[in-house]
Write a protein that holds these residues in place. Structure first.
Motif, mmCIF file in Angstrom:
data_model
loop_
_atom_site.group_PDB
_atom_site.id
_atom_site.type_symbol
_atom_site.label_atom_id
_atom_site.label_comp_id
_atom_site.label_asym_id
_atom_site.label_seq_id
_atom_site.Cartn_x
_atom_site.Cartn_y
_atom_site.Cartn_z
ATOM 1 N N SER A 22 1.343 -5.163 28.958
ATOM 2 C CA SER A 22 2.535 -5.769 28.359
ATOM 3 C C SER A 22 2.146 -6.812 27.331
ATOM 4 N N ARG A 23 2.912 -6.894 26.270
ATOM 5 C CA ARG A 23 2.680 -7.883 25.235
ATOM 6 C C ARG A 23 3.062 -9.289 25.694
ATOM 7 N N HIS A 24 3.737 -9.380 26.833
ATOM 8 C CA HIS A 24 4.212 -10.666 27.328
ATOM 9 C C HIS A 24 3.300 -11.274 28.394
ATOM 10 N N LEU A 25 2.219 -10.607 28.725
ATOM 11 C CA LEU A 25 1.281 -11.168 29.691
ATOM 12 C C LEU A 25 0.662 -12.453 29.140
ATOM 13 N N LYS A 26 0.422 -13.397 30.012
ATOM 14 C CA LYS A 26 -0.243 -14.635 29.631
ATOM 15 C C LYS A 26 -1.719 -14.497 29.970
ATOM 16 N N VAL A 27 -2.599 -14.552 28.950
ATOM 17 C CA VAL A 27 -4.016 -14.211 29.111
ATOM 18 C C VAL A 27 -4.894 -15.361 28.634
ATOM 19 N N VAL A 28 -5.966 -15.633 29.381
ATOM 20 C CA VAL A 28 -6.983 -16.582 28.934
ATOM 21 C C VAL A 28 -8.308 -15.842 28.779
ATOM 22 N N ASP A 29 -8.971 -16.072 27.642
ATOM 23 C CA ASP A 29 -10.289 -15.500 27.367
ATOM 24 C C ASP A 29 -11.296 -16.647 27.453
ATOM 25 N N VAL A 30 -12.074 -16.685 28.527
ATOM 26 C CA VAL A 30 -12.985 -17.790 28.819
ATOM 27 C C VAL A 30 -14.383 -17.476 28.284
ATOM 28 N N GLY A 31 -14.942 -18.400 27.512
ATOM 29 C CA GLY A 31 -16.234 -18.138 26.878
ATOM 30 C C GLY A 31 -16.087 -17.130 25.768
ATOM 31 N N GLY A 32 -14.947 -17.152 25.081
ATOM 32 C CA GLY A 32 -14.610 -16.125 24.094
ATOM 33 C C GLY A 32 -15.337 -16.231 22.782
ATOM 34 N N GLY A 33 -16.045 -17.341 22.528
ATOM 35 C CA GLY A 33 -16.889 -17.460 21.340
ATOM 36 C C GLY A 33 -16.153 -17.233 20.038
ATOM 37 N N THR A 34 -16.637 -16.284 19.253
ATOM 38 C CA THR A 34 -16.068 -16.005 17.932
ATOM 39 C C THR A 34 -14.779 -15.214 18.000
ATOM 40 N N GLY A 35 -14.339 -14.869 19.199
ATOM 41 C CA GLY A 35 -13.070 -14.162 19.347
ATOM 42 C C GLY A 35 -13.164 -12.656 19.271
ATOM 43 N N PHE A 36 -14.373 -12.102 19.384
ATOM 44 C CA PHE A 36 -14.513 -10.640 19.308
ATOM 45 C C PHE A 36 -13.761 -9.962 20.442
ATOM 46 N N THR A 37 -13.908 -10.469 21.658
ATOM 47 C CA THR A 37 -13.182 -9.886 22.791
ATOM 48 C C THR A 37 -11.696 -10.179 22.673
ATOM 49 N N THR A 38 -11.351 -11.367 22.155
ATOM 50 C CA THR A 38 -9.953 -11.719 21.980
ATOM 51 C C THR A 38 -9.255 -10.745 21.039
ATOM 52 N N LEU A 39 -9.968 -10.249 20.040
ATOM 53 C CA LEU A 39 -9.396 -9.249 19.136
ATOM 54 C C LEU A 39 -8.983 -7.991 19.903
ATOM 55 N N GLY A 40 -9.746 -7.655 20.933
ATOM 56 C CA GLY A 40 -9.362 -6.515 21.768
ATOM 57 C C GLY A 40 -8.145 -6.825 22.623
ATOM 58 N N ILE A 41 -8.016 -8.077 23.055
ATOM 59 C CA ILE A 41 -6.887 -8.478 23.894
ATOM 60 C C ILE A 41 -5.587 -8.461 23.099
ATOM 61 N N VAL A 42 -5.614 -8.988 21.852
ATOM 62 C CA VAL A 42 -4.370 -9.082 21.074
ATOM 63 C C VAL A 42 -3.903 -7.717 20.562
ATOM 64 N N LYS A 43 -4.666 -6.669 20.791
ATOM 65 C CA LYS A 43 -4.160 -5.324 20.544
ATOM 66 C C LYS A 43 -3.018 -4.992 21.497
ATOM 67 N N HIS A 44 -3.037 -5.641 22.672
ATOM 68 C CA HIS A 44 -2.090 -5.319 23.727
ATOM 69 C C HIS A 44 -1.145 -6.470 24.070
ATOM 70 N N VAL A 45 -1.549 -7.705 23.729
ATOM 71 C CA VAL A 45 -0.797 -8.889 24.110
ATOM 72 C C VAL A 45 -0.493 -9.724 22.870
ATOM 73 N N ASP A 46 0.711 -10.283 22.787
ATOM 74 C CA ASP A 46 1.065 -11.131 21.651
ATOM 75 C C ASP A 46 0.119 -12.326 21.568
ATOM 76 N N PRO A 47 -0.380 -12.643 20.371
ATOM 77 C CA PRO A 47 -1.320 -13.759 20.223
ATOM 78 C C PRO A 47 -0.793 -15.078 20.786
ATOM 79 N N GLU A 48 0.515 -15.293 20.710
ATOM 80 C CA GLU A 48 1.093 -16.544 21.219
ATOM 81 C C GLU A 48 0.926 -16.696 22.724
ATOM 82 N N ASN A 49 0.630 -15.597 23.412
ATOM 83 C CA ASN A 49 0.455 -15.623 24.865
ATOM 84 C C ASN A 49 -1.017 -15.648 25.271
ATOM 85 N N VAL A 50 -1.913 -15.804 24.294
ATOM 86 C CA VAL A 50 -3.355 -15.736 24.560
ATOM 87 C C VAL A 50 -3.996 -17.097 24.294
ATOM 88 N N THR A 51 -4.894 -17.506 25.182
ATOM 89 C CA THR A 51 -5.683 -18.727 25.015
ATOM 90 C C THR A 51 -7.157 -18.361 24.965
#
Length: 350
Positions: free
Chosen positions: A122-151
């Motif tokens: 769901s795009r509404h899930l609240k997600v935290v990416d810990v140790g995310g560095g340059t955001g490479f993994t975060t780019l994979g997360i925001v494919k599925h979740v709205d960026p406003e819900n990602v830390t």
């Protein structure tokens, strides 16, 4: 998906308290390509595994237990695993991280494969990416979740500066923080993701306990990290450099923290053809579900490492230098495996 992957379920009933034995894990030692050149699958689970069905003789991942300490011994050589060395290591590595390091160890196909068990439905899930560095993994997360819900959280301001420059991450909350002491209230997130960070945690059990705490009931933690090598030279450099956990250790840490339905999925670059004897800096994706509200039932003492304490500059320089040498070895390994993949006929083990 480009890579073959397998799941290994394991629960509290399969583990006695304590750490995994020092011996190499069953189902991991000597794990290499089958005659078809694909990874030998682990025990079947409720999730379908990619690739052919397991043969009757396929090794099964088993969990073992030994001592009662979950933290790595303080006396163990950790030339770059210390947070302070890692901070400066990434001060320079951040310059080339996305373009030099990731292509050999952490490709987009691997990332998507590793995130699949996190169930980002769901795009509404609240997600935290810990140790995310340059955001490479975060780019994979925001494919599925709205960026406003990602830390996105990391201890390296230099890595985070790279993340802030990525257009797709506009709207993501980007902040500095410690994986072993997360600055969030209990029961905050629906999903916890951490990729390529655990190898720098002095006490992995503490970091996974924090993952449990910040998740809401029903939330899923997805931790992606290295696997311990079995080849003697790779094992030497792994021990000198940073933490390369065994598969059983991941499962034990999750189980002791209170997670249920713990599963382990093996990942790797497609040109490795399933070979894992050299170790993989991104080698497995481990997931667990939080079934109850509140903090983890696990009680721990003080932190194993206090980064605020002064460090002897000679000791710091020696650890930093040795860690950098060992890291260079693990830059060469994927190049070596890629060359073998090009030379050895397809379908034959490498």
């Amino acid at each position: 998906m480009a890579m073959a992957s397998t799941y290994a379920p394991c629960g509290a009933e399969a583990l006695a308290p304590g750490r995994a034995k020092v011996r190499a894990p069953v189902g991991f030692l000597g794990l290499g390509p089958s005659k078809a050149g694909l990874p030998r699958p682990l025990a079947a689970t409720k999730r379908p595994a990619a690739g052919p069905a397991p043969a009757a003789s396929s090794p099964r991942l088993r969990c073992s237990a030994a001592s009662s300490s979950s933290a790595r011994p303080v006396t163990a050589p950790r030339f770059i695993q210390h947070k302070k060395e890692a901070f400066w290591f990434y001060r320079f590595l951040s310059i080339v991280y996305d373009h030099v390091i990731n292509p050999g160890h952490w490709t987009e196909d691997m990332r998507d494969d590793a995130l699949e068990p996190a169930d980002l439905y769901s795009r509404h899930l609240k997600v935290v990416d810990v140790g995310g560095g340059t955001g490479f993994t975060t780019l994979g997360i925001v494919k599925h979740v709205d960026p406003e819900n990602v830390t996105l959280l990391d201890q390296s301001p230099h890595q985070l500066e790279k993340a802030k420059q990525k257009e797709a991450l506009k709207g993501v909350t980007i902040m500095e923080g410690d994986a072993e002491d997360l600055p969030f209230p209990t029961d905050t997130f629906d999903r916890y993701v951490s990729a390529g960070s655990i190898e720098y945690w002095p006490d992995p059990q503490r970091g996974i306990k924090e993952a449990y705490r910040v998740l809401r009931m029903g939330g899923v933690a997805c931790l992606i990290g290295p696997v311990y090598p079995t080849f003697w030279l790779s094992r030497f450099f792994a021990d000198m450099w940073m933490l390369f956990p065994k598969e059983e250790e991941y499962i034990e840490w999750f189980t002791k923290a209170g997670f249920k339905d713990v599963k382990l999925k093996r990942i790797g670059p497609k040109w490795y053809r399933g070979v894992r004897r050299h170790g993989l800096i991104m080698g497995c994706s481990v997931t667990g579900v939080k079934r109850e509200r509140g903090d983890s039932p696990l009680q721990l003492g003080p932190k194993a490492e206090d980064v605020s304490k002064p460090v002897n500059p000679i000791t710091f320089f020696f650890r930093f230098l040795m860690g950098t040498i060992c890291a260079a070895y693990y830059v060469l390994v994927p190049i070596y495996m890629w060359i073998k993949d090009q030379i050895v006929p397809k379908g034959k083990p490498i």
